[in-house]
Motif scaffolding. Structure first.
Motif, PDB file in Angstrom:
ATOM      1  N   ILE A  18       0.841  -1.207   0.000  1.00 45.80           N
ATOM      2  CA  ILE A  18       0.000   0.000   0.000  1.00 45.80           C
ATOM      3  C   ILE A  18       0.875   1.256   0.000  1.00 45.80           C
ATOM      4  CG2 ILE A  18      -1.635   1.321   1.408  1.00 45.80           C
ATOM      5  CD1 ILE A  18      -2.878  -1.388   2.219  1.00 45.80           C
ATOM      6  N   ALA A  19       1.966   1.245   0.772  1.00 48.12           N
ATOM      7  CA  ALA A  19       2.871   2.404   0.802  1.00 48.12           C
ATOM      8  C   ALA A  19       3.528   2.617  -0.561  1.00 48.12           C
ATOM      9  CB  ALA A  19       3.930   2.208   1.887  1.00 48.12           C
ATOM     10  N   THR A  20       3.917   1.543  -1.220  1.00 45.38           N
ATOM     11  CA  THR A  20       4.539   1.655  -2.549  1.00 45.38           C
ATOM     12  C   THR A  20       3.557   2.218  -3.564  1.00 45.38           C
ATOM     13  OG1 THR A  20       5.944  -0.233  -2.038  1.00 45.38           O
ATOM     14  CG2 THR A  20       5.742   0.361  -4.353  1.00 45.38           C
ATOM     15  N   LEU A  21       2.313   1.726  -3.541  1.00 51.46           N
ATOM     16  CA  LEU A  21       1.308   2.228  -4.479  1.00 51.46           C
ATOM     17  C   LEU A  21       0.996   3.699  -4.214  1.00 51.46           C
ATOM     18  CD1 LEU A  21      -1.124  -0.820  -4.650  1.00 51.46           C
ATOM     19  CD2 LEU A  21       0.495  -0.047  -6.394  1.00 51.46           C
ATOM     20  N   ALA A  22       0.952   4.085  -2.961  1.00 60.33           N
ATOM     21  CA  ALA A  22       0.676   5.486  -2.625  1.00 60.33           C
ATOM     22  C   ALA A  22       1.807   6.383  -3.108  1.00 60.33           C
ATOM     23  CB  ALA A  22       0.477   5.631  -1.114  1.00 60.33           C
ATOM     24  N   ALA A  23       3.056   5.955  -2.925  1.00 64.78           N
ATOM     25  CA  ALA A  23       4.202   6.755  -3.374  1.00 64.78           C
ATOM     26  C   ALA A  23       4.215   6.875  -4.894  1.00 64.78           C
ATOM     27  CB  ALA A  23       5.503   6.131  -2.870  1.00 64.78           C
ATOM     28  N   SER A  24       3.883   5.788  -5.596  1.00 61.31           N
ATOM     29  CA  SER A  24       3.835   5.834  -7.066  1.00 61.31           C
ATOM     30  C   SER A  24       2.767   6.790  -7.554  1.00 61.31           C
ATOM     31  CB  SER A  24       3.579   4.441  -7.632  1.00 61.31           C
ATOM     32  OG  SER A  24       4.622   3.576  -7.286  1.00 61.31           O
ATOM     33  N   GLY A  25       1.570   6.733  -6.927  1.00 59.94           N
ATOM     34  CA  GLY A  25       0.489   7.629  -7.329  1.00 59.94           C
ATOM     35  C   GLY A  25       0.833   9.078  -7.063  1.00 59.94           C
ATOM     36  N   TRP A  26       1.437   9.348  -5.924  1.00 62.31           N
ATOM     37  CA  TRP A  26       1.822  10.721  -5.595  1.00 62.31           C
ATOM     38  C   TRP A  26       2.856  11.252  -6.595  1.00 62.31           C
ATOM     39  CZ3 TRP A  26       6.524  12.835  -3.811  1.00 62.31           C
ATOM     40  CH2 TRP A  26       6.419  14.167  -3.379  1.00 62.31           C
ATOM     41  N   THR A  27       3.836  10.416  -6.983  1.00 66.11           N
ATOM     42  CA  THR A  27       4.842  10.820  -7.967  1.00 66.11           C
ATOM     43  C   THR A  27       4.193  11.121  -9.310  1.00 66.11           C
ATOM     44  OG1 THR A  27       6.438   9.401  -6.861  1.00 66.11           O
ATOM     45  CG2 THR A  27       7.011  10.134  -9.055  1.00 66.11           C
ATOM     46  N   TYR A  28       3.262  10.280  -9.722  1.00 64.96           N
ATOM     47  CA  TYR A  28       2.569  10.503 -10.993  1.00 64.96           C
ATOM     48  C   TYR A  28       1.805  11.826 -10.972  1.00 64.96           C
ATOM     49  CZ  TYR A  28      -0.805  10.001 -14.736  1.00 64.96           C
ATOM     50  OH  TYR A  28      -1.571  10.224 -15.835  1.00 64.96           O
ATOM     51  N   LEU A  29       1.101  12.087  -9.895  1.00 67.06           N
ATOM     52  CA  LEU A  29       0.332  13.336  -9.805  1.00 67.06           C
ATOM     53  C   LEU A  29       1.252  14.552  -9.794  1.00 67.06           C
ATOM     54  CD1 LEU A  29      -2.438  12.329  -7.242  1.00 67.06           C
ATOM     55  CD2 LEU A  29      -2.654  12.620  -9.719  1.00 67.06           C
ATOM     56  N   GLN A  30       2.396  14.461  -9.152  1.00 67.85           N
ATOM     57  CA  GLN A  30       3.346  15.577  -9.122  1.00 67.85           C
ATOM     58  C   GLN A  30       3.901  15.844 -10.515  1.00 67.85           C
ATOM     59  OE1 GLN A  30       4.152  17.641  -6.648  1.00 67.85           O
ATOM     60  NE2 GLN A  30       2.576  16.639  -5.416  1.00 67.85           N
ATOM     61  N   SER A  31       4.220  14.786 -11.283  1.00 63.60           N
ATOM     62  CA  SER A  31       4.791  14.982 -12.623  1.00 63.60           C
ATOM     63  C   SER A  31       3.771  15.596 -13.573  1.00 63.60           C
ATOM     64  CB  SER A  31       5.322  13.667 -13.177  1.00 63.60           C
ATOM     65  OG  SER A  31       4.257  12.765 -13.384  1.00 63.60           O
ATOM     66  N   THR A  32       2.494  15.246 -13.457  1.00 57.92           N
ATOM     67  CA  THR A  32       1.491  15.840 -14.343  1.00 57.92           C
ATOM     68  C   THR A  32       1.265  17.302 -13.995  1.00 57.92           C
ATOM     69  OG1 THR A  32      -0.277  15.003 -12.913  1.00 57.92           O
ATOM     70  CG2 THR A  32       0.307  13.667 -14.832  1.00 57.92           C
ATOM     71  N   GLU A  33       1.378  17.659 -12.709  1.00 55.25           N
ATOM     72  CA  GLU A  33       1.233  19.067 -12.328  1.00 55.25           C
ATOM     73  C   GLU A  33       2.394  19.889 -12.882  1.00 55.25           C
ATOM     74  OE1 GLU A  33       0.898  19.339  -8.120  1.00 55.25           O
ATOM     75  OE2 GLU A  33      -0.997  18.228  -8.034  1.00 55.25           O
ATOM     76  N   VAL A  34       3.610  19.324 -12.852  1.00 51.87           N
ATOM     77  CA  VAL A  34       4.786  20.041 -13.374  1.00 51.87           C
ATOM     78  C   VAL A  34       4.654  20.219 -14.876  1.00 51.87           C
ATOM     79  CG1 VAL A  34       7.274  19.849 -13.740  1.00 51.87           C
ATOM     80  CG2 VAL A  34       6.306  19.304 -11.512  1.00 51.87           C
ATOM     81  N   GLU A  35       4.197  19.164 -15.585  1.00 52.91           N
ATOM     82  CA  GLU A  35       4.022  19.276 -17.034  1.00 52.91           C
ATOM     83  C   GLU A  35       2.977  20.337 -17.367  1.00 52.91           C
ATOM     84  OE1 GLU A  35       3.107  15.371 -18.403  1.00 52.91           O
ATOM     85  OE2 GLU A  35       5.130  14.621 -18.054  1.00 52.91           O
ATOM     86  N   ALA A  36       1.913  20.390 -16.590  1.00 56.15           N
ATOM     87  CA  ALA A  36       0.872  21.387 -16.828  1.00 56.15           C
ATOM     88  C   ALA A  36       1.430  22.789 -16.585  1.00 56.15           C
ATOM     89  CB  ALA A  36      -0.327  21.128 -15.923  1.00 56.15           C
TER      90      ALA A  36
END
Length: 159
Positions: A18-36
Motif C-alpha cells: 500500500i505504501a509503494t502504491l501510494a508513493a507511485s500515485g503521488w509521484t505521478y500526480l506531481q509529474s502531471t502538475e509540473v508538465e501542466a
C-alpha cells in the motif's frame, strides 16, 4: 511465537504494498502538475514575446541583441534516419600521418666473407710466423704484411 510471526508477516507485506502504491500515485500526480505548469508557462512566454514584438521600439531592447534569430536551422541526416543504430564516432579525427620516411643511416661497412680455411702455422728461425691457408684447391703461405689472392693483406695474428 511462530503463530504470531505467521500472522504478522502478511500484514507487513500488505502495508508495504500500500505504501509503494501510494508513493507511485503521488509521484505521478506531481509529474502531471509540473508538465501542466510548463505548458502554461510556455504559452504565457509565447504570448508575452508576441506582445513584445508588436510593441517593439528601437530603444526598448537596451542594447541587448537577440542571438536566437541568428542560429542556423538543424539539418536532417538521412543516414541516421535509415539506421538509428549505426555506430557513431565522436572522437576527433587522428592527426595526418607523416609520409616522409625517417632518416635511416646506411649500414656500417662490413668485411667480405673470408672463405679461407686455416691449415696451420710455422715459426721460422727469424721469429717470423708463416700461416698456411687454403681456399678450395689453392694453398697460401702468408707472413705479416704479405698480400695474397690479389685482395687480402695479412696483418698478423692475435698472439
Amino acid at each position: 511465537m511462530q503463530r504470531v510471526k505467521q500472522k504478522i508477516r502478511p500484514l507487513v507485506l500488505i502495508a508495504a504494498l500500500i505504501a509503494t502504491l501510494a508513493a507511485s500515485g503521488w509521484t505521478y500526480l506531481q509529474s502531471t502538475e509540473v508538465e501542466a505548469d510548463l505548458l502554461v508557462s510556455t504559452k504565457a512566454r509565447a504570448a508575452k514575446k508576441h506582445h513584445a514584438e508588436a510593441n517593439k521600439s528601437p530603444l526598448s531592447n537596451n542594447g541587448i541583441t537577440d542571438t536566437t534569430s541568428s542560429l542556423e536551422p538543424r539539418h536532417f541526416d538521412q543516414n541516421l534516419a535509415s539506421n538509428p543504430f549505426a555506430a557513431s564516432n565522436w572522437q576527433p579525427a587522428p592527426p595526418p600521418v607523416n609520409t616522409t620516411p625517417a632518416y635511416i643511416p646506411p649500414p656500417a661497412p662490413t668485411a667480405p666473407n673470408f672463405n679461407y680455411v686455416y691449415m696451420g702455422k710455422l715459426e721460422q728461425a727469424t721469429g717470423l710466423w708463416l700461416i698456411y691457408l687454403s681456399k678450395g684447391e689453392q694453398f697460401f703461405s702468408v707472413a705479416k704484411g704479405d698480400i695474397f689472392d690479389n685482395n687480402y693483406r695479412f696483418e698478423g695474428t692475435c698472439e
